[in-house]
Scaffold this active site. Sequence first.
Site, PDB file in Angstrom:
ATOM      1  N   ASN A 162       0.789  -1.241   0.000  1.00 55.93           N
ATOM      2  CA  ASN A 162       0.000   0.000   0.000  1.00 55.93           C
ATOM      3  C   ASN A 162       0.821   1.291   0.000  1.00 55.93           C
ATOM      4  O   ASN A 162       0.310   2.343  -0.353  1.00 55.93           O
ATOM      5  CB  ASN A 162      -1.033  -0.006   1.142  1.00 55.93           C
ATOM      6  CG  ASN A 162      -0.389   0.018   2.506  1.00 55.93           C
ATOM      7  OD1 ASN A 162       0.780  -0.320   2.660  1.00 55.93           O
ATOM      8  ND2 ASN A 162      -1.150   0.408   3.509  1.00 55.93           N
ATOM      9  N   GLU A 258       5.614  -3.668  11.930  1.00 56.95           N
ATOM     10  CA  GLU A 258       4.457  -2.759  11.878  1.00 56.95           C
ATOM     11  C   GLU A 258       3.361  -3.517  11.155  1.00 56.95           C
ATOM     12  O   GLU A 258       3.480  -3.793   9.962  1.00 56.95           O
ATOM     13  CB  GLU A 258       4.822  -1.458  11.142  1.00 56.95           C
ATOM     14  CG  GLU A 258       5.868  -0.611  11.850  1.00 56.95           C
ATOM     15  CD  GLU A 258       5.444  -0.047  13.209  1.00 56.95           C
ATOM     16  OE1 GLU A 258       4.256  -0.166  13.577  1.00 56.95           O
ATOM     17  OE2 GLU A 258       6.316   0.490  13.916  1.00 56.95           O
ATOM     18  N   CYS A 292      -3.088   0.919   7.070  1.00 59.54           N
ATOM     19  CA  CYS A 292      -3.093   0.294   8.392  1.00 59.54           C
ATOM     20  C   CYS A 292      -3.792   1.198   9.393  1.00 59.54           C
ATOM     21  O   CYS A 292      -4.441   0.738  10.322  1.00 59.54           O
ATOM     22  CB  CYS A 292      -1.662  -0.001   8.835  1.00 59.54           C
ATOM     23  SG  CYS A 292      -0.619   1.458   8.882  1.00 59.54           S
TER      24      CYS A 292
HETATM   25  P1  NAP Z   1       1.375  -8.867   3.506  1.00 55.86           P
HETATM   26  O1  NAP Z   1       0.578  -9.745   2.641  1.00 55.86           O
HETATM   27  O2  NAP Z   1       1.614  -9.300   4.897  1.00 55.86           O
HETATM   28  O3  NAP Z   1       2.758  -8.613   2.750  1.00 55.86           O
HETATM   29  C1  NAP Z   1       3.722  -7.752   3.274  1.00 55.86           C
HETATM   30  C2  NAP Z   1       5.075  -8.122   2.731  1.00 55.86           C
HETATM   31  O4  NAP Z   1       5.458  -9.396   3.231  1.00 55.86           O
HETATM   32  C3  NAP Z   1       5.128  -8.257   1.214  1.00 55.86           C
HETATM   33  O5  NAP Z   1       6.367  -7.782   0.761  1.00 55.86           O
HETATM   34  C4  NAP Z   1       5.021  -9.750   1.013  1.00 55.86           C
HETATM   35  O6  NAP Z   1       5.542 -10.181  -0.219  1.00 55.86           O
HETATM   36  C5  NAP Z   1       5.879 -10.224   2.153  1.00 55.86           C
HETATM   37  N1  NAP Z   1       5.707 -11.611   2.539  1.00 55.86           N
HETATM   38  C6  NAP Z   1       4.645 -12.420   2.391  1.00 55.86           C
HETATM   39  N2  NAP Z   1       4.902 -13.643   2.907  1.00 55.86           N
HETATM   40  C7  NAP Z   1       6.162 -13.608   3.404  1.00 55.86           C
HETATM   41  C8  NAP Z   1       7.010 -14.533   4.064  1.00 55.86           C
HETATM   42  N3  NAP Z   1       6.621 -15.779   4.314  1.00 55.86           N
HETATM   43  N4  NAP Z   1       8.240 -14.142   4.418  1.00 55.86           N
HETATM   44  C9  NAP Z   1       8.674 -12.884   4.161  1.00 55.86           C
HETATM   45  N5  NAP Z   1       7.918 -11.960   3.536  1.00 55.86           N
HETATM   46  C10 NAP Z   1       6.683 -12.311   3.168  1.00 55.86           C
HETATM   47  O7  NAP Z   1       0.706  -7.403   3.618  1.00 55.86           O
HETATM   48  P2  NAP Z   1       0.152  -6.486   2.455  1.00 55.86           P
HETATM   49  O8  NAP Z   1      -1.099  -7.120   1.916  1.00 55.86           O
HETATM   50  O9  NAP Z   1       1.231  -6.120   1.498  1.00 55.86           O
HETATM   51  O10 NAP Z   1      -0.220  -5.153   3.266  1.00 55.86           O
HETATM   52  C11 NAP Z   1      -1.423  -5.023   3.949  1.00 55.86           C
HETATM   53  C12 NAP Z   1      -1.248  -5.290   5.433  1.00 55.86           C
HETATM   54  O11 NAP Z   1      -0.156  -4.530   5.911  1.00 55.86           O
HETATM   55  C13 NAP Z   1      -2.426  -4.836   6.257  1.00 55.86           C
HETATM   56  O12 NAP Z   1      -2.674  -5.781   7.265  1.00 55.86           O
HETATM   57  C14 NAP Z   1      -1.968  -3.521   6.860  1.00 55.86           C
HETATM   58  O13 NAP Z   1      -2.620  -3.167   8.050  1.00 55.86           O
HETATM   59  C15 NAP Z   1      -0.528  -3.793   7.061  1.00 55.86           C
HETATM   60  N6  NAP Z   1       0.231  -2.548   7.114  1.00 55.86           N
HETATM   61  C16 NAP Z   1       0.681  -2.131   8.327  1.00 55.86           C
HETATM   62  C17 NAP Z   1       1.370  -0.922   8.433  1.00 55.86           C
HETATM   63  C18 NAP Z   1       1.864  -0.433   9.753  1.00 55.86           C
HETATM   64  O14 NAP Z   1       2.733   0.419   9.746  1.00 55.86           O
HETATM   65  N7  NAP Z   1       1.367  -0.897  10.880  1.00 55.86           N
HETATM   66  C19 NAP Z   1       1.601  -0.158   7.287  1.00 55.86           C
HETATM   67  C20 NAP Z   1       1.135  -0.627   6.060  1.00 55.86           C
HETATM   68  C21 NAP Z   1       0.452  -1.824   5.987  1.00 55.86           C
HETATM   69  P3  NAP Z   1       4.524 -10.593  -1.418  1.00 55.86           P
HETATM   70  O15 NAP Z   1       3.826  -9.356  -1.815  1.00 55.86           O
HETATM   71  O16 NAP Z   1       5.448 -11.121  -2.432  1.00 55.86           O
HETATM   72  O17 NAP Z   1       3.595 -11.618  -0.853  1.00 55.86           O
HETATM   73  O1  G3H Z   2      -0.785   1.680   5.919  1.00 58.36           O
HETATM   74  C1  G3H Z   2      -0.127   2.090   6.852  1.00 58.36           C
HETATM   75  C2  G3H Z   2       0.620   3.338   6.780  1.00 58.36           C
HETATM   76  O2  G3H Z   2       1.718   3.309   7.643  1.00 58.36           O
HETATM   77  C3  G3H Z   2      -0.334   4.469   7.090  1.00 58.36           C
HETATM   78  O3  G3H Z   2       0.252   5.688   6.862  1.00 58.36           O
HETATM   79  O4  G3H Z   2      -1.476   7.042   8.038  1.00 58.36           O
HETATM   80  O5  G3H Z   2       0.187   8.089   6.523  1.00 58.36           O
HETATM   81  O6  G3H Z   2      -1.640   6.664   5.615  1.00 58.36           O
HETATM   82  P1  G3H Z   2      -0.718   6.935   6.747  1.00 58.36           P
END
Ligand code: NAP
Ligand code: G3H
Length: 485
Positions: A162, A258, A292
């Site tokens: 994202n 995160e 997130c």
């Molecule tokens: P995701 O599916 O967990 O993927 C995140 C990253 O992890 C991607 O680069 C993914 O690669 C990689 N990945 C997947 N399986 C892995 C493994 N077994 N080992 C190492 N890396 C692996 O998350 P997303 O769909 O990209 O993002 C959405 C989620 O992120 C939401 O839950 C959101 O809340 C969270 N998020 C949190 C924050 C925060 O700061 N708290 C900020 C942004 C997003 P691939 O794409 O190749 O699978």
């Molecule tokens: O998706 C998670 C990002 O860390 C959120 O950042 O609040 O600036 O959109 P933002």
Amino acid sequence: MSGLCNEKLIYKNLVNGEWVESASGNLITINSPADGSLIGKIQANTKEEVDNVIALSKVNQKKWAKIPIYEKATILYKAASLLEERAEAISDILMMEISKDKKSSLSEVRRTADFLRFTADAGKGIEGLAISGENFPGGSRNKMSYVKRVPLGTVLAISPFNYPINLSASKIAPALMGGNTVILKPATQGSISALYLVEAFQDAGVPNGVINTVTGKGSEIGDYIVAHDGIDFINFTGSTEVGQHISRLAHMTPLLLELGGKDAAIVLEDADLEFAAKNIVEGAFSYSGQRCTAVKRILTTDSVADKLVKLLKPLVEGLTVGDPRDNSTITPLIDSKSADFAQVLIDDALSKGATLVTGNKREANLVYPTLIDNVTEDMEIAWKEPFSPILPIIRVRSIDHAIEIANESEYGLQSAVFTNDINQAFYVADRLEVGTVQINNKTERGPDHFPFLGVKASGMGTQGVRYSIEAMTRHKAITINLFEQ
Ligand code: NAP
Ligand code: G3H
């Protein structure tokens, strides 16, 4: 065309300063979630290539650590300028690769340039400390601890789809200022945007082998790289599910995680409801709720809810829906699986008696903004992170009941409280089990030098310029013992 991709839109990885293809010959096709058009093809790296990149990173880390901090900062300033010069072009790719509206895509690139400059400044401000032995009982002024910060080594940066540019840079830049080398493994959908970011770092003069990239599906290459002995720190942003999986594999490798969130907006009776409604809608629906920190539930009492719903409904119905190129707020979700999940959550809530205020319309992976009232604790939308444009309203009995429901969530990223009473605001803020409480504002990460952290299933460790540099360095103490004078 630069070395990072060829005329067939085949993108390569940066390895030791060269853009290279994978020996596997396997490519992953990246199509736009907005219109299905081809964005490009990325390399699916092999385990042997991961080994090679880690070995290179370790050798180059020793050289990078020796470069003076002000020189590292100069490179980051240059990278920031390049990003700004390229902002239009990069944001066009970002917009189509992850279906983010043009304005937000451009703002992501510019925010990242600011982040790089601020990180360079903060890195220059990192200083050591001298502690005299005489302060402790029985100690002596002939003994002194000289404490400085040293790099951890090779940082593995894994970013989500994202914010492929900002959440890659917010790992890379502080890691570099701390004297580490970085291996970036971006989200597959988002890789191409992230490679353009890396190109800017390289063009700015980051020495060969200091930033290397690995692409390929996390489900295939992820476990191998995460569990690799050569990784000294894992800086991960993504889902709770994958984050928890990584923490199990990481053994003693330190982590910064995160993860997901279920941020609540608690609206008290004395709040300025027009302001709260406008603010909550922005917080819940920007980038189709794929943040997130999106507001993912409203908690309020009956007397407020009736008025609030009347204010929210026209605002939600006024959101623009469509193509990211038209600057629509609501755009097609990242994939059809995400849209299917959104529909499951909506159907579950409506089948259990929730009230649909507006929305519940879908065209392929475009989910219309949906506001659901009278959500109860037996409904999945009360607890799950939708990562889509759905906003549930849970009616509570009292402020304490709102706090109780907010804290019942497995997540603990942020929450917001809307009130004009500072005492009530602190009463609520002090009791919420989250990393950050926003008083009279939507939940959000920025400004990026603030500490940003999640508790419980939302993460581990703290991000945010100075905090990120600290997380990716450690103390080293040298004790000086003078002879008795
Ligand atoms: P995701 O599916 O967990 O993927 C995140 C990253 O992890 C991607 O680069 C993914 O690669 C990689 N990945 C997947 N399986 C892995 C493994 N077994 N080992 C190492 N890396 C692996 O998350 P997303 O769909 O990209 O993002 C959405 C989620 O992120 C939401 O839950 C959101 O809340 C969270 N998020 C949190 C924050 C925060 O700061 N708290 C900020 C942004 C997003 P691939 O794409 O190749 O699978
Ligand atoms: O998706 C998670 C990002 O860390 C959120 O950042 O609040 O600036 O959109 P933002």
